[in-house]
Design an enzyme around this catalytic site. Structure first.
Site, PDB file in Angstrom:
ATOM      1  N   LYS A 253     -20.171  33.840  -6.120  1.00  0.00           N
ATOM      2  CA  LYS A 253     -19.559  34.398  -7.327  1.00  0.00           C
ATOM      3  C   LYS A 253     -18.105  34.811  -7.073  1.00  0.00           C
ATOM      4  CE  LYS A 253     -23.050  33.994 -10.155  1.00  0.00           C
ATOM      5  NZ  LYS A 253     -22.978  33.080 -11.321  1.00  0.00           N
TER       6      LYS A 253
ATOM      7  N   ASN B 210     -23.392  29.179 -17.507  1.00  0.00           N
ATOM      8  CA  ASN B 210     -24.357  30.245 -17.266  1.00  0.00           C
ATOM      9  C   ASN B 210     -25.354  29.916 -16.155  1.00  0.00           C
ATOM     10  OD1 ASN B 210     -26.077  32.686 -18.146  1.00  0.00           O
ATOM     11  ND2 ASN B 210     -27.493  30.982 -18.460  1.00  0.00           N
TER      12      ASN B 210
ATOM     13  N   ILE C  26     -30.859  35.360 -20.059  1.00  0.00           N
ATOM     14  CA  ILE C  26     -29.600  35.608 -20.768  1.00  0.00           C
ATOM     15  C   ILE C  26     -29.133  34.366 -21.503  1.00  0.00           C
ATOM     16  CG2 ILE C  26     -27.158  36.196 -20.486  1.00  0.00           C
ATOM     17  CD1 ILE C  26     -27.974  37.999 -18.137  1.00  0.00           C
TER      18      ILE C  26
ATOM     19  N   ASP D  90     -28.263  18.960 -15.432  1.00  0.00           N
ATOM     20  CA  ASP D  90     -28.449  19.553 -14.111  1.00  0.00           C
ATOM     21  C   ASP D  90     -27.058  19.651 -13.507  1.00  0.00           C
ATOM     22  OD1 ASP D  90     -28.809  20.098 -11.415  1.00  0.00           O
ATOM     23  OD2 ASP D  90     -30.490  18.711 -11.159  1.00  0.00           O
TER      24      ASP D  90
ATOM     25  N   TYR E 226     -25.180  34.461  -2.460  1.00  0.00           N
ATOM     26  CA  TYR E 226     -25.000  34.700  -3.891  1.00  0.00           C
ATOM     27  C   TYR E 226     -23.670  35.383  -4.202  1.00  0.00           C
ATOM     28  CZ  TYR E 226     -25.692  36.378  -8.621  1.00  0.00           C
ATOM     29  OH  TYR E 226     -25.524  36.625  -9.955  1.00  0.00           O
TER      30      TYR E 226
ATOM     31  N   THR F  17     -34.046  40.396 -15.889  1.00  0.00           N
ATOM     32  CA  THR F  17     -34.297  38.985 -16.202  1.00  0.00           C
ATOM     33  C   THR F  17     -35.306  38.405 -15.217  1.00  0.00           C
ATOM     34  OG1 THR F  17     -32.571  38.127 -14.735  1.00  0.00           O
ATOM     35  CG2 THR F  17     -31.886  38.743 -16.962  1.00  0.00           C
TER      36      THR F  17
END
Length: 245
Positions: free
Chosen positions: A167, A86, A13, A59, A163, A198
């Protein structure tokens, strides 16, 4: 010419965002941890007629790397108009709340949460010099506490101790950030590109890179009347695209 920095932009993306924003006439800094890989990607883009793109090593888990990238953009542009956070990692699976190690969860948070904070704080100086600064933090529907609490949600059974929680934390941070910048011309939002095919998920998602990038761009290149402090998702099937927190 407006300038944009996209972290984690050498593939998937992020790379699609680079292509589309370049086509729209922005100067794009393609953020990548591996500068040589970034240079190779930009060379290919140039061969295909895409210009106004420069690879930049960053980084998000390395403060020295972030500062060096900031100084390069400061010296070359003097400002930054758009920051798209991103860069992200999924972590190893499965991610059970019962036995996933603290180290594994911290590793995900270092990139997805603390990395975003580090980059954002470092680049605020340059963003404040823009007439219309934008910060888009790329999130996931898996960060919605409301949806995760609904047994009828199609992804209800996909719980991740690292994960998804990273978020959710990113979403919460963005609310605070947007509030603190509300009296300036900033627009700060979290944007979920939807479940996209992806490298990140071994190309299992139903969405396309083009759709994901278009959605992010739609909610990033907004005018002075655009929303701030909002959560947009490409998986929400109504015209607003607004996701519950």
């Amino acid at each position: 010419m407006k300038t944009v920095l996209i972290t984690g932009a050498n593939r998937s993306i992020g790379l699609e965002l680079v292509k589309e924003l370049s086509k729209k006439g922005l100067f794009v800094y393609l953020g990548t941890r591996d500068l040589e890989k970034g240079k190779a990607v930009v060379n290919e883009l140039n061969k295909n007629g895409l210009q106004n793109i420069k690879p930049i090593q960053i980084d998000v888990t390395n403060p020295a790397s972030i500062l060096e990238a900031k100084n390069i953009i400061k010296n070359e542009q003097g400002k930054l108009d758009i920051l798209i956070n991103n860069a992200g990692i999924s972590g190893e699976f499965p991610q059970s709340a019962l036995d996933t190690s603290i180290e594994a969860i911290q590793n995900v948070f270092d990139t997805n949460f603390f990395g975003v904070i580090s980059v954002t704080q470092a680049f605020l100086e340059l963003l404040k010099k823009s007439d219309s600064p934008r910060i888009s933090n790329i999130t996931s529907g898996l960060g919605s506490l409301t949806l995760h609490s609904d047994p009828n949600w199609k992804y209800y059974d996909f719980k991740t101790a690292g994960y998804g929680t990273s978020k959710a934390a990113l979403n919460a941070y963005t609310i605070v950030l947007a509030y603190e910048l509300k009296d300036l011309p900033f627009k700060v939002n979290v944007i979920d590109p939807g479940y996209t095919a992806t490298d990140f998920n071994h190309h299992n998602g139903p969405g396309s890179l083009e759709s994901a990038a278009d959605f992010i761009i739609k909610h990033t290149l907004t005018d002075e009347n655009g929303p701030t402090g909002q959560f947009f998702s490409n998986d929400i099937e109504d015209e607003t695209g607004i996701s519950p927190w």
